[in-house]
Design an enzyme around this catalytic site. Structure first.
Site, PDB file in Angstrom:
ATOM      1  N   CYS A  30      -6.901  18.969 115.467  1.00  0.00           N
ATOM      2  CA  CYS A  30      -8.239  18.876 116.156  1.00  0.00           C
ATOM      3  C   CYS A  30      -8.751  17.486 116.336  1.00  0.00           C
ATOM      4  CB  CYS A  30      -9.125  19.850 115.268  1.00  0.00           C
ATOM      5  SG  CYS A  30      -9.421  19.232 113.543  1.00  0.00           S
ATOM      6  N   CYS A  88     -29.440  29.290 123.415  1.00  0.00           N
ATOM      7  CA  CYS A  88     -28.211  28.383 123.614  1.00  0.00           C
ATOM      8  C   CYS A  88     -27.179  28.880 124.579  1.00  0.00           C
ATOM      9  CB  CYS A  88     -27.703  28.169 122.123  1.00  0.00           C
ATOM     10  SG  CYS A  88     -26.150  27.528 121.888  1.00  0.00           S
ATOM     11  N   TYR A  97      -1.501  24.336 105.373  1.00  0.00           N
ATOM     12  CA  TYR A  97      -3.129  24.418 105.850  1.00  0.00           C
ATOM     13  C   TYR A  97      -3.428  25.500 106.521  1.00  0.00           C
ATOM     14  CZ  TYR A  97      -2.400  19.390 105.614  1.00  0.00           C
ATOM     15  OH  TYR A  97      -1.929  18.048 105.129  1.00  0.00           O
ATOM     16  N   GLN A 113     -12.186  31.628 113.155  1.00  0.00           N
ATOM     17  CA  GLN A 113     -11.952  30.684 114.182  1.00  0.00           C
ATOM     18  C   GLN A 113     -13.352  30.916 115.238  1.00  0.00           C
ATOM     19  OE1 GLN A 113     -10.358  28.136 115.441  1.00  0.00           O
ATOM     20  NE2 GLN A 113      -8.666  28.089 113.459  1.00  0.00           N
ATOM     21  N   ASP A 169      -1.518  22.631 110.554  1.00  0.00           N
ATOM     22  CA  ASP A 169      -2.796  22.774 111.067  1.00  0.00           C
ATOM     23  C   ASP A 169      -4.089  22.036 110.108  1.00  0.00           C
ATOM     24  OD1 ASP A 169      -5.194  23.448 112.686  1.00  0.00           O
ATOM     25  OD2 ASP A 169      -4.858  25.421 112.420  1.00  0.00           O
ATOM     26  N   GLU A 191      -2.643  26.849 101.360  1.00  0.00           N
ATOM     27  CA  GLU A 191      -4.183  26.323 101.621  1.00  0.00           C
ATOM     28  C   GLU A 191      -4.826  26.048 100.489  1.00  0.00           C
ATOM     29  OE1 GLU A 191      -6.601  26.399 104.283  1.00  0.00           O
ATOM     30  OE2 GLU A 191      -8.027  26.012 102.519  1.00  0.00           O
ATOM     31  N   CYS A 230     -30.755  18.155 121.574  1.00  0.00           N
ATOM     32  CA  CYS A 230     -29.890  18.698 120.788  1.00  0.00           C
ATOM     33  C   CYS A 230     -28.991  18.071 120.654  1.00  0.00           C
ATOM     34  CB  CYS A 230     -29.717  20.428 121.316  1.00  0.00           C
ATOM     35  SG  CYS A 230     -28.494  21.173 120.301  1.00  0.00           S
ATOM     36  N   CYS A 261     -24.036  19.763 122.137  1.00  0.00           N
ATOM     37  CA  CYS A 261     -23.101  19.363 123.085  1.00  0.00           C
ATOM     38  C   CYS A 261     -23.237  18.135 123.527  1.00  0.00           C
ATOM     39  CB  CYS A 261     -23.587  20.264 124.390  1.00  0.00           C
ATOM     40  SG  CYS A 261     -23.285  22.133 124.213  1.00  0.00           S
TER      41      CYS A 261
HETATM   42  N1  SAH Z   1      -4.970  27.377 110.392  1.00  0.00           N
HETATM   43  C1  SAH Z   1      -6.100  27.769 109.872  1.00  0.00           C
HETATM   44  C2  SAH Z   1      -7.383  26.872 109.765  1.00  0.00           C
HETATM   45  C3  SAH Z   1      -6.792  25.492 109.351  1.00  0.00           C
HETATM   46  S1  SAH Z   1      -8.387  24.448 109.366  1.00  0.00           S
HETATM   47  C4  SAH Z   1      -6.481  29.022 110.818  1.00  0.00           C
HETATM   48  O1  SAH Z   1      -5.883  28.930 111.700  1.00  0.00           O
HETATM   49  O2  SAH Z   1      -7.504  29.659 110.681  1.00  0.00           O
HETATM   50  C5  SAH Z   1      -7.775  23.157 108.024  1.00  0.00           C
HETATM   51  C6  SAH Z   1      -7.624  24.041 106.900  1.00  0.00           C
HETATM   52  O3  SAH Z   1      -6.993  23.023 105.783  1.00  0.00           O
HETATM   53  C7  SAH Z   1      -8.821  24.292 106.166  1.00  0.00           C
HETATM   54  O4  SAH Z   1      -8.718  25.840 105.753  1.00  0.00           O
HETATM   55  C8  SAH Z   1      -8.837  23.363 104.751  1.00  0.00           C
HETATM   56  O5  SAH Z   1      -9.425  24.301 103.883  1.00  0.00           O
HETATM   57  C9  SAH Z   1      -7.509  23.263 104.497  1.00  0.00           C
HETATM   58  N2  SAH Z   1      -6.938  22.019 103.718  1.00  0.00           N
HETATM   59  C10 SAH Z   1      -7.635  20.951 103.643  1.00  0.00           C
HETATM   60  N3  SAH Z   1      -6.943  19.875 103.002  1.00  0.00           N
HETATM   61  C11 SAH Z   1      -5.878  20.789 102.624  1.00  0.00           C
HETATM   62  C12 SAH Z   1      -4.676  20.332 101.673  1.00  0.00           C
HETATM   63  N4  SAH Z   1      -4.639  19.009 100.868  1.00  0.00           N
HETATM   64  N5  SAH Z   1      -3.748  21.391 101.352  1.00  0.00           N
HETATM   65  C13 SAH Z   1      -3.912  22.400 102.032  1.00  0.00           C
HETATM   66  N6  SAH Z   1      -4.906  22.797 102.796  1.00  0.00           N
HETATM   67  C14 SAH Z   1      -5.873  21.915 103.100  1.00  0.00           C
END
Ligand code: SAH
Length: 476
Positions: free
Chosen positions: A432, A183, A336, A307, A405, A357, A89, A92
């Protein structure tokens, strides 16, 4: 093809060659980083500290890949992977490494990126230091007390095998389905639902979708569970709108498994590799389920993002809240922002939060989530952060704290320039991907911010991923 020739000449190993490698580190997909005469080979399944025998499978200019054949000197941290399909798989990558060692290794991976790419000095040890002279503090990774069955969402691909349907996982690096009803990183409810739906679909004569045979049928089953509320949603994905006996099937599933509140049907006629299409209808129950992160309630629908590890999300966003240092009077920008998880978490302690976003549907969810929680001081806008935030700045919006983020590729360069120009007191960077994080920290450091501390959080135990929350403060 000069590059290929150069590789063949400069690499001290050849394709197909059997080598003995010393493993010195771990790559970002959990693979062992081996050395043979100073040349780097990525070897899946090998651990730092080990000496292994491997076969070279591919060569690039600066590095190559090899297949693990035998562990000659095992690491003391090596363990027997508990999952029976671990080798096949692709889900992981680190089940052969004990959990404590995994947490240490993830911290090391972050610290190495800070130094190598970010050109930052990492403080020796992990204690809170006195400031600049001490270097950046990289804390021990926050792990899970019980690192199993942590995922609240699974997407199970469906195919056919001899003797019936296959419900399982994609094999490493392919779209071949490994059939498995269990799983260890998803909930027991998900295991139960997978077995049940597989059996019921077979009884009802529902086939799996097969692009080559032009056969209509089931493509995926998605299961989402609110860990705090116990509410579960099932989404049956087919390639066309026909799903004979769908309502009957949905009713039987709902009756058999407690906690199921919603069963939906999604149509995806998109290319292989895509999971859901835009059209969703309700077969049974509600169109959404609910869950909470901290004190904030979230609505989860078939298409909305949420999440996947709720326990660690709380740990990560708790850190973001702590690093934001809010006293109630601050204006915060959350770039983001997705469905507003961090924004709503912070809004309870700030004067005003602005979230931005790219995906408009996520922003609709964010606004709905704000309303659901009676949070009135959060404003959301859809668009690229790198154009919306400069415009906010021109409109006179000032931020005390900026939270970012971003996805794996990190922040857009224009956004980083804007952050430098806006001069917030603090920047909280949630990442991440330690390598793009380190690259962006360098830009912010050069722009007048100091990286104070880095908190790695293990959001995805047994995989090579590591998430970080970082505090930067303005120095001038
Ligand atoms: N902070 C969010 C998750 C972030 S994941 C939470 O806690 O749920 C990263 C996010 O960035 C995604 O939702 C993606 O759609 C967005 N993203 C990607 N490129 C972007 C950009 N140029 N401007 C704004 N958002 C963007």
């Amino acid at each position: 093809m000069g590059g290929t020739t150069a590789a063949a000449i400069s690499a001290p190993v050849a394709r197909e060659e059997l080598v003995v490698a010393d493993v010195v580190g771990i790559g970002h997909e959990g693979e062992g980083v081996g050395r043979v005469n100073g040349f780097t080979l990525f070897i899946r399944g090998a651990l730092p500290g080990e000496r292994v025998r491997a076969r070279v499978t591919g060569l690039k200019k600066q590095y190559g890949f090899a297949e693990l054949l035998e562990v000659l000197e095992p690491s003391p941290d090596r363990v027997e992977p508990p999952c029976p399909v671990y080798d096949e798989c692709g889900g992981c990558q680190l089940q052969h490494l004990g959990y404590e060692a995994q947490l240490r290794l993830k911290r090391q991976l972050v610290a190495d990126n800070m130094e190598r790419i970010g050109k930052l000095r990492v403080a020796a040890g992990t204690q809170t230091g006195e400031g600049e002279a001490e270097g950046v503090i990289v804390h021990p990774t926050i792990g899970m007390p019980d690192p199993w069955r942590y995922r609240n969402k699974v997407q199970v691909p469906i195919g056919e095998q001899e003797g019936g349907l296959a419900f399982g996982f994609y094999a490493t690096g392919s779209h071949r389905i490994v059939d498995s009803e269990q799983c260890l990183i998803r909930s027991e409810t998900a295991d139960e639902l997978v077995s049940l739906i597989k059996q019921m679909a077979a009884e009802a004569g529902i086939p799996a979708y097969d692009a080559e045979k032009r056969q209509n049928g089931l493509r995926h089953v998605i299961i989402k569970t609110g860990f705090h509320t116990g509410e579960t949603m099932v989404v049956l994905v087919t390639d066309n709108a026909r799903l004979p006996g769908a309502e009957q099937l949905a009713k039987r599933i709902a009756e058999a498994v407690p906690g199921v509140k919603s069963i939906c049907h999604n149509v995806n006629d998109g290319p292989p590799g895509t999971v859901m299409g835009p059209r969703t209808s309700v077969l049974w129950g509600s169109d959404r389920i609910y869950d909470t992160i901290g004190d904030v309630r979230f609505a989860i629908s078939a298409n909305s993002f949420y999440q996947v590890n709720p326990v660690q999300t709380e740990a990560l966003y708790g850190k973001a809240l702590e690093y934001a240092g809010l006293t109630g009077g601050e204006t915060v920008i959350d770039a983001y922002c997705g469905v507003g998880t961090i924004s709503l978490f912070l809004a309870q302690r700030a004067k005003r939060v602005y979230g931005v976003e790219l995906v408009p549907e996520a922003i609709e969810d964010a606004r709905r989530n704000a309303e659901l929680n009676g949070i009135a001081n959060a404003t959301f806008e859809a668009g690229p952060a790198e154009t919306v935030i400069p415009r906010w700045r021109e409109e006179g919006i000032r931020a005390d704290v900026i939270v970012v983020d971003p996805p794996r590729k990190g922040c857009d360069a224009t956004l980083l320039e804007t952050i430098v120009a806006m001069r917030p007191q603090r920047v909280v960077y949630v990442s991440c991907n330690p390598s793009t994080l380190a690259r962006d920290l360098r830009v912010l450091e050069d722009g007048g911010f100091r990286t104070v501390e880095v908190q790695p959080v293990d959001m995805f135990p047994w995989t090579g991923h590591v998430e970080c929350c970082v505090l930067l403060v303005r120095t001038k």
